[in-house]
Design a protein around this motif. Structure first.
Motif, PDB file in Angstrom:
ATOM      1  N   VAL A  43     -61.513  40.045 -12.563  1.00 24.61           N
ATOM      2  CA  VAL A  43     -62.882  40.075 -13.073  1.00 24.61           C
ATOM      3  C   VAL A  43     -63.750  40.158 -11.833  1.00 24.61           C
ATOM      4  O   VAL A  43     -63.749  39.236 -11.011  1.00 24.61           O
ATOM      5  CB  VAL A  43     -63.218  38.803 -13.880  1.00 24.61           C
ATOM      6  N   SER A  44     -64.455  41.269 -11.671  1.00 23.84           N
ATOM      7  CA  SER A  44     -65.176  41.474 -10.414  1.00 23.84           C
ATOM      8  C   SER A  44     -66.673  41.665 -10.561  1.00 23.84           C
ATOM      9  O   SER A  44     -67.389  41.654  -9.561  1.00 23.84           O
ATOM     10  CB  SER A  44     -64.585  42.673  -9.662  1.00 23.84           C
ATOM     11  N   CYS A  45     -67.174  41.840 -11.776  1.00 22.72           N
ATOM     12  CA  CYS A  45     -68.601  42.117 -11.902  1.00 22.72           C
ATOM     13  C   CYS A  45     -69.140  41.694 -13.262  1.00 22.72           C
ATOM     14  O   CYS A  45     -68.495  41.933 -14.292  1.00 22.72           O
ATOM     15  CB  CYS A  45     -68.851  43.611 -11.707  1.00 22.72           C
ATOM     16  N   PHE A  46     -70.305  41.062 -13.231  1.00 23.82           N
ATOM     17  CA  PHE A  46     -71.082  40.754 -14.426  1.00 23.82           C
ATOM     18  C   PHE A  46     -72.457  41.381 -14.271  1.00 23.82           C
ATOM     19  O   PHE A  46     -73.037  41.342 -13.182  1.00 23.82           O
ATOM     20  CB  PHE A  46     -71.343  39.248 -14.550  1.00 23.82           C
ATOM     21  N   VAL A  47     -72.981  41.913 -15.355  1.00 22.16           N
ATOM     22  CA  VAL A  47     -74.385  42.313 -15.410  1.00 22.16           C
ATOM     23  C   VAL A  47     -74.919  41.791 -16.740  1.00 22.16           C
ATOM     24  O   VAL A  47     -74.328  42.061 -17.792  1.00 22.16           O
ATOM     25  CB  VAL A  47     -74.571  43.844 -15.348  1.00 22.16           C
ATOM     26  N   VAL A  48     -76.004  41.044 -16.681  1.00 19.04           N
ATOM     27  CA  VAL A  48     -76.681  40.586 -17.895  1.00 19.04           C
ATOM     28  C   VAL A  48     -78.153  40.966 -17.766  1.00 19.04           C
ATOM     29  O   VAL A  48     -78.785  40.685 -16.743  1.00 19.04           O
ATOM     30  CB  VAL A  48     -76.515  39.060 -18.098  1.00 19.04           C
ATOM     31  N   ARG A  49     -78.661  41.636 -18.786  1.00 19.25           N
ATOM     32  CA  ARG A  49     -80.070  42.034 -18.767  1.00 19.25           C
ATOM     33  C   ARG A  49     -80.964  40.796 -18.637  1.00 19.25           C
ATOM     34  O   ARG A  49     -80.626  39.731 -19.153  1.00 19.25           O
ATOM     35  CB  ARG A  49     -80.418  42.821 -20.034  1.00 19.25           C
ATOM     36  N   ARG A  50     -82.078  40.956 -17.946  1.00 15.18           N
ATOM     37  CA  ARG A  50     -82.979  39.824 -17.666  1.00 15.18           C
ATOM     38  C   ARG A  50     -83.289  38.998 -18.905  1.00 15.18           C
ATOM     39  O   ARG A  50     -83.291  37.773 -18.866  1.00 15.18           O
ATOM     40  CB  ARG A  50     -84.296  40.328 -17.091  1.00 15.18           C
ATOM     41  N   GLU A  51     -83.570  39.667 -20.015  1.00 13.90           N
ATOM     42  CA  GLU A  51     -84.000  38.941 -21.208  1.00 13.90           C
ATOM     43  C   GLU A  51     -82.884  38.126 -21.858  1.00 13.90           C
ATOM     44  O   GLU A  51     -83.133  37.320 -22.749  1.00 13.90           O
ATOM     45  CB  GLU A  51     -84.633  39.898 -22.230  1.00 13.90           C
ATOM     46  N   HIS A  52     -81.647  38.301 -21.391  1.00 12.66           N
ATOM     47  CA  HIS A  52     -80.514  37.556 -21.959  1.00 12.66           C
ATOM     48  C   HIS A  52     -79.890  36.575 -20.968  1.00 12.66           C
ATOM     49  O   HIS A  52     -78.863  35.962 -21.261  1.00 12.66           O
ATOM     50  CB  HIS A  52     -79.464  38.533 -22.477  1.00 12.66           C
ATOM     51  N   ARG A  53     -80.509  36.416 -19.806  1.00 10.03           N
ATOM     52  CA  ARG A  53     -79.978  35.474 -18.819  1.00 10.03           C
ATOM     53  C   ARG A  53     -80.241  34.038 -19.252  1.00 10.03           C
ATOM     54  O   ARG A  53     -81.152  33.775 -20.031  1.00 10.03           O
ATOM     55  CB  ARG A  53     -80.590  35.749 -17.444  1.00 10.03           C
ATOM     56  N   ARG A  54     -79.400  33.144 -18.754  1.00 13.05           N
ATOM     57  CA  ARG A  54     -79.499  31.704 -19.049  1.00 13.05           C
ATOM     58  C   ARG A  54     -79.279  31.397 -20.527  1.00 13.05           C
ATOM     59  O   ARG A  54     -79.824  30.446 -21.078  1.00 13.05           O
ATOM     60  CB  ARG A  54     -80.826  31.130 -18.572  1.00 13.05           C
ATOM     61  N   THR A  55     -78.460  32.249 -21.187  1.00 16.41           N
ATOM     62  CA  THR A  55     -78.148  32.029 -22.601  1.00 16.41           C
ATOM     63  C   THR A  55     -76.663  31.760 -22.823  1.00 16.41           C
ATOM     64  O   THR A  55     -76.239  31.627 -23.971  1.00 16.41           O
ATOM     65  CB  THR A  55     -78.552  33.255 -23.448  1.00 16.41           C
ATOM     66  N   GLY A  56     -75.882  31.716 -21.735  1.00 20.04           N
ATOM     67  CA  GLY A  56     -74.441  31.518 -21.878  1.00 20.04           C
ATOM     68  C   GLY A  56     -73.660  32.803 -22.080  1.00 20.04           C
ATOM     69  O   GLY A  56     -72.466  32.773 -22.383  1.00 20.04           O
ATOM     70  N   LEU A  57     -74.325  33.941 -21.895  1.00 22.04           N
ATOM     71  CA  LEU A  57     -73.650  35.227 -22.139  1.00 22.04           C
ATOM     72  C   LEU A  57     -72.506  35.468 -21.155  1.00 22.04           C
ATOM     73  O   LEU A  57     -71.476  36.026 -21.533  1.00 22.04           O
ATOM     74  CB  LEU A  57     -74.664  36.366 -22.098  1.00 22.04           C
ATOM     75  N   ASN A  58     -72.654  35.043 -19.891  1.00 19.89           N
ATOM     76  CA  ASN A  58     -71.545  35.221 -18.938  1.00 19.89           C
ATOM     77  C   ASN A  58     -70.290  34.514 -19.425  1.00 19.89           C
ATOM     78  O   ASN A  58     -69.185  35.049 -19.310  1.00 19.89           O
ATOM     79  CB  ASN A  58     -71.929  34.704 -17.550  1.00 19.89           C
ATOM     80  N   ALA A  59     -70.424  33.310 -19.951  1.00 22.80           N
ATOM     81  CA  ALA A  59     -69.258  32.566 -20.450  1.00 22.80           C
ATOM     82  C   ALA A  59     -68.616  33.298 -21.622  1.00 22.80           C
ATOM     83  O   ALA A  59     -67.381  33.360 -21.721  1.00 22.80           O
ATOM     84  CB  ALA A  59     -69.665  31.154 -20.856  1.00 22.80           C
ATOM     85  N   GLN A  60     -69.427  33.867 -22.486  1.00 22.10           N
ATOM     86  CA  GLN A  60     -68.878  34.612 -23.620  1.00 22.10           C
ATOM     87  C   GLN A  60     -68.189  35.894 -23.159  1.00 22.10           C
ATOM     88  O   GLN A  60     -67.123  36.261 -23.680  1.00 22.10           O
ATOM     89  CB  GLN A  60     -69.984  34.912 -24.630  1.00 22.10           C
ATOM     90  N   LEU A  61     -68.793  36.577 -22.202  1.00 22.37           N
ATOM     91  CA  LEU A  61     -68.156  37.770 -21.640  1.00 22.37           C
ATOM     92  C   LEU A  61     -66.828  37.415 -20.985  1.00 22.37           C
ATOM     93  O   LEU A  61     -65.822  38.122 -21.169  1.00 22.37           O
ATOM     94  CB  LEU A  61     -69.077  38.438 -20.618  1.00 22.37           C
ATOM     95  N   LEU A  62     -66.789  36.319 -20.240  1.00 22.73           N
ATOM     96  CA  LEU A  62     -65.555  35.923 -19.570  1.00 22.73           C
ATOM     97  C   LEU A  62     -64.471  35.571 -20.582  1.00 22.73           C
ATOM     98  O   LEU A  62     -63.317  35.984 -20.420  1.00 22.73           O
ATOM     99  CB  LEU A  62     -65.810  34.750 -18.617  1.00 22.73           C
TER     100      LEU A  62
END
Length: 195
Positions: free
Chosen positions: A111-130
């Motif tokens: 896993v080498s890269c995450f991109v989350v659009r500004r309006e969805h940051r700090r919502t836990g989306l990285n954890a869900q993507l992972l």
């Protein structure tokens, strides 16, 4: 809270991936090709050429990553795939000198890269993507997943510099640290063969 769905980045979703990459940071110009090319080749490519490379990856199997949707709108991206295909990882001294896994083993995914659009940051989306990336790797034959997140307890970074992920998100997902090449840079691993 929006309804989150996560789907493989397939050719019919290229426009969605482009939208996810364009929401802030370097994703739109990088086209998630940084880890795919040695530096000398990276320096020679244009944004348009990198877009073509990403489009070609979507035509291959397995897809190079996953797209997160928030209420049907593309919101984020994670690159996950066999580590040997991500050429720059193996050429990065901090990683190749410290990983316990052989670099030519296709059963080791990264896993080498995450991109989350500004309006969805700090919502836990990285954890869900992972979490989705772990299951995607497992279904596609990965034995181990490795990643290179930043320990934000050691160094505060801008959101642009967190594209590799944040250590706490990986630890919460069951990854364990196997090396720390620099104070803020870690190498973490998840063994998918363990019970």
């Amino acid at each position: 809270m929006p309804t989150i769905t996560i789907e493989p980045a397939t050719p019919d979703r290229f426009g969605d991936l482009e939208h996810a990459l364009s929401g802030g940071g370097d994703g739109a110009s990088c086209q998630c090709q940084w880890w795919m090319l040695p530096n000398k080749d990276w320096e020679k490519t244009t944004r348009g050429e990198r877009e073509g490379m990403l489009r070609a990856e979507l035509d291959a199997a397995p897809p190079p990553g996953l797209i997160a949707y928030a209420d049907g709108e593309p919101a984020g991206w994670i690159r996950v795939g066999p580590r040997p295909t991500q050429v720059r990882l193996g050429r990065t001294r901090a990683f190749n000198a410290n990983s316990p896994e052989p670099w030519d083993d296709p059963s080791v995914w990264a896993v080498s890269c995450f991109v989350v659009r500004r309006e969805h940051r700090r919502t836990g989306l990285n954890a869900q993507l992972l979490a989705a990336a772990v299951e995607f790797a497992r279904r596609n034959g990965a034995r181990v997943i490795e990643a290179y997140p930043t320990d934000t307890n050691v160094a505060k970074k801008s959101s642009n510099d967190l594209y590799v992920g944040v250590l706490s998100v990986f630890e919460d997902a069951g990854f364990h640290e196997v090396a720390r090449p620099r104070p803020e840079r870690t190498i973490v691993e998840l063994d998918l063969t363990a019970g």
